[in-house]
Design a protein around this motif. Sequence first.
Motif, PDB file in Angstrom:
ATOM      1  N   THR A  32       0.832  -1.194   0.000  1.00 13.15           N
ATOM      2  CA  THR A  32       0.000   0.000   0.000  1.00 13.15           C
ATOM      3  C   THR A  32       0.871   1.250   0.000  1.00 13.15           C
TER       4      THR A  32
ATOM      5  N   GLY B 165      -3.480   3.243  -0.932  1.00 14.22           N
ATOM      6  CA  GLY B 165      -3.851   2.119  -1.791  1.00 14.22           C
ATOM      7  C   GLY B 165      -2.688   1.757  -2.691  1.00 14.22           C
ATOM      8  N   THR B 166      -2.891   0.816  -3.608  1.00 13.16           N
ATOM      9  CA  THR B 166      -1.826   0.466  -4.545  1.00 13.16           C
ATOM     10  C   THR B 166      -1.559   1.607  -5.517  1.00 13.16           C
TER      11      THR B 166
END
Length: 281
Positions: A198, A212-213
Amino acid sequence: MTAPFLRILPILLFSITTFGQSADLAIVSVVPSQTTVTTDQTFHFTTRVRNQGPDPADKVTVAVGANALALLQKIQVPNRWTCDLSAPHFGYAVTCSTATLAAGDAAELTLTLGAAQHTAMTYRVTTLAGSSTPDPIEKNNGHETSLVLQTSERHSELALTAQTDPRGRAQFVITNNGPDEARELTVIVGLGVTGGPTLTASGSGWKCALPGTSVACTRASLATNTSATLTSGALVDKETTLPIEARVRAEQVYDSDFRNNTASVTVVAPPAKPKRRAVRP
């Protein structure tokens, strides 16, 4: 040269024989919100897919996209539909699917995107559909709509550079070399590899999404001959080497050298320090 979106056509229009069943899956319309767009202008289009029967269509897949790299900002799909990529992201296409579409049923998918960074050209938006149920009329599985892409009257030369900061995090500097103010900027920070840990992103004057990614950060404006900085790190449990990349765009401007809009840097992310538990007296 074949557009990247068209190269996925053989994957989408697959057919797995189901004895005695067939479903005529059809793209019945692709309706853009306007017929002319300018470089990096936000607009949307809605595609409607229908199963004309006679049987249910299983493992239905609908891919929507364009013939030039764009910011895919948002996609709205019905209940029980899922899409392969989260939005926003830069790309050519997004693929959405559902387990089954009953005979006579239809579904609408609406894609919001920022038009590509190009000089005047014909901008093509394409929708392709397929399912695992045999389709007796495959010629209606695709639909293409053409729009006029014009060069915006506003001109902002954006440049993005990358380095590591003293703490080993990725640091991206976005500069507006003018001549016009850049408005409604978006920067997508992501990993240069599939999957991975992340990411976080933050910076003064920026509003960033949750970790997030990939992380989208926005700001209202960037004046001519000024810069703004974004910092990105990773949440990992052990020391990890990561390639982190970013891309910037601004709303409805023309950028003559959009190759400068992307930059990447490799960082060595340290593991997060464990939180110390309070010691009771």
